[in-house]
Enzyme design. Structure first.
Site, PDB file in Angstrom:
ATOM      1  N   GLU A  92     -15.233 -85.238 -18.649  1.00 23.81           N
ATOM      2  CA  GLU A  92     -14.871 -83.415 -19.163  1.00 23.81           C
ATOM      3  C   GLU A  92     -14.636 -82.610 -20.330  1.00 23.81           C
ATOM      4  O   GLU A  92     -14.602 -81.695 -19.938  1.00 23.81           O
ATOM      5  CB  GLU A  92     -13.094 -83.663 -18.537  1.00 23.81           C
ATOM      6  CG  GLU A  92     -12.093 -83.784 -19.440  1.00 23.81           C
ATOM      7  CD  GLU A  92     -11.123 -84.303 -18.502  1.00 23.81           C
ATOM      8  OE1 GLU A  92      -9.868 -82.992 -19.426  1.00 23.81           O
ATOM      9  OE2 GLU A  92     -10.755 -84.138 -17.838  1.00 23.81           O
ATOM     10  N   GLU A 135     -18.774 -79.725   3.646  1.00 22.93           N
ATOM     11  CA  GLU A 135     -18.673 -79.497   4.444  1.00 22.93           C
ATOM     12  C   GLU A 135     -18.950 -77.911   5.260  1.00 22.93           C
ATOM     13  O   GLU A 135     -18.852 -77.496   6.194  1.00 22.93           O
ATOM     14  CB  GLU A 135     -17.018 -79.210   4.755  1.00 22.93           C
ATOM     15  CG  GLU A 135     -16.556 -80.299   4.749  1.00 22.93           C
ATOM     16  CD  GLU A 135     -16.533 -80.927   5.654  1.00 22.93           C
ATOM     17  OE1 GLU A 135     -16.943 -80.771   7.031  1.00 22.93           O
ATOM     18  OE2 GLU A 135     -15.842 -82.335   5.885  1.00 22.93           O
TER      19      GLU A 135
END
Length: 306
Positions: free
Chosen positions: A112, A81
């Protein structure tokens, strides 16, 4: 003993038996806890903001977002954004997501644990002293995220770590640790809930405040916004008209001349007429903290009341 985010809260042991309104009340209560955790961390977030802004203002350093699973996806949402909102250059925003960028839309939970892959990614992206690494892990123990922070810090980058459990390796590894202590989830272990909300809210605060410090906000407006569609072009026109105190037609004309650059359009319009002594300073440049900073504003007041 398990981490707080993994524990079951006995108040919700029969969560699935609650009627609709009570179920929703329980879930929204968890969201309330998330915002309380962010508020408690404001001093640490503020320190991270100032350090990051100083580092980024000094050159062409990058924001490097890092995480796995939900935390990594929330990190990417924040970074993506920055371009349309603040014209933050694409090349100055890097994403290190466990499992690669494809893990944004399709979960790769095993990734992960790949700490070696994180260290390799940091090296391949040439993370260095000019960069700011923003790493997130609800548990604070995710090997990928910890390894990325350790490798980045060894290469001189500024490192910021957001975690939801106290005393965890990520907070120890990061130069600026931010604890978002949300505690047990309403749905035990589902850290996409309160922990995720706290991370998203903290990122909203962090990145917006950094951009304010870098001069990308003027009089509360997104003057570096990219007006790339009809809605945003209309917003840009209104913004110019309000800030420069001119008509919509004048604002549109100025934007046409500036090629859609809002800041330049405002500057041009204000340069066309005398400025009274109490009219405020000129539009801030891209490397300043902005004009009218803190004038007549209670920083603790809700945004809608300002």
């Amino acid at each position: 003993m398990s981490d707080e985010t993994e524990r079951a809260d006995e108040r919700f042991r029969n969560l699935e038996d609650l009627p609709g309104p009570r179920l929703l009340e329980a879930l929204i209560g968890g969201q309330d806890e998330a915002l309380r955790a962010v508020r408690a961390a404001l001093p640490q977030i503020d320190a991270a903001v100032e350090a990051a802004a100083d580092r980024l203002a000094a050159g062409q350093g990058r924001l490097v977002y890092c995480g796995a699973g939900t935390s990594g996806r929330l990190a990417m949402l924040d970074g993506v954004e920055l371009g349309p909102t603040f014209s933050w250059p694409t090349e100055r925003c890097v994403f290190l997501l466990a499992g690669g960028l494809g893990a944004f839309s399709q979960a790769r939970e095993g990734a992960e644990d790949e700490g070696g892959a994180a260290a390799t990614a940091v090296e391949e992206m040439r993370v260095g002293p000019g960069d700011v690494v923003v790493a997130l892990a609800a548990s604070g123990r995710t090997p990928y995220t910890i390894a990325a922070v350790q490798a980045a810090r060894a290469r001189g980058a500024l490192t910021i770590g957001f975690a939801n459990n106290p005393g965890t390796p990520l907070l120890e590894a990061a130069e600026h640790p931010v604890l978002l202590r949300t505690g047990p989830e309403v749905l035990a272990g589902s850290t996409r809930l309160a922990a995720g909300t706290a991370q998203k809210a903290a990122l909203n605060l962090f990145s917006t405040a950094v951009m304010v410090r870098l001069g990308k906000v003027f009089r509360g407006r997104m003057v570096d916004m990219r007006p790339s569609n009809r809605k945003l072009r209309e917003r840009a026109r209104r913004m110019v008209a309000e800030v420069a105190a001119c008509s919509q037609d004048q604002a549109e004309a100025a934007l046409q001349v500036s090629g859609g650059a809002i800041r330049e359009a405002i500057r041009a319009l204000e340069a066309e007429r005398p400025v009274s002594p109490d009219a405020g300073s000129a539009v801030a440049g891209p490397a300043t903290g902005g004009a009218d900073e803190g004038v007549g504003v209670d920083p603790s007041a809700p945004a809608r009341s300002r």
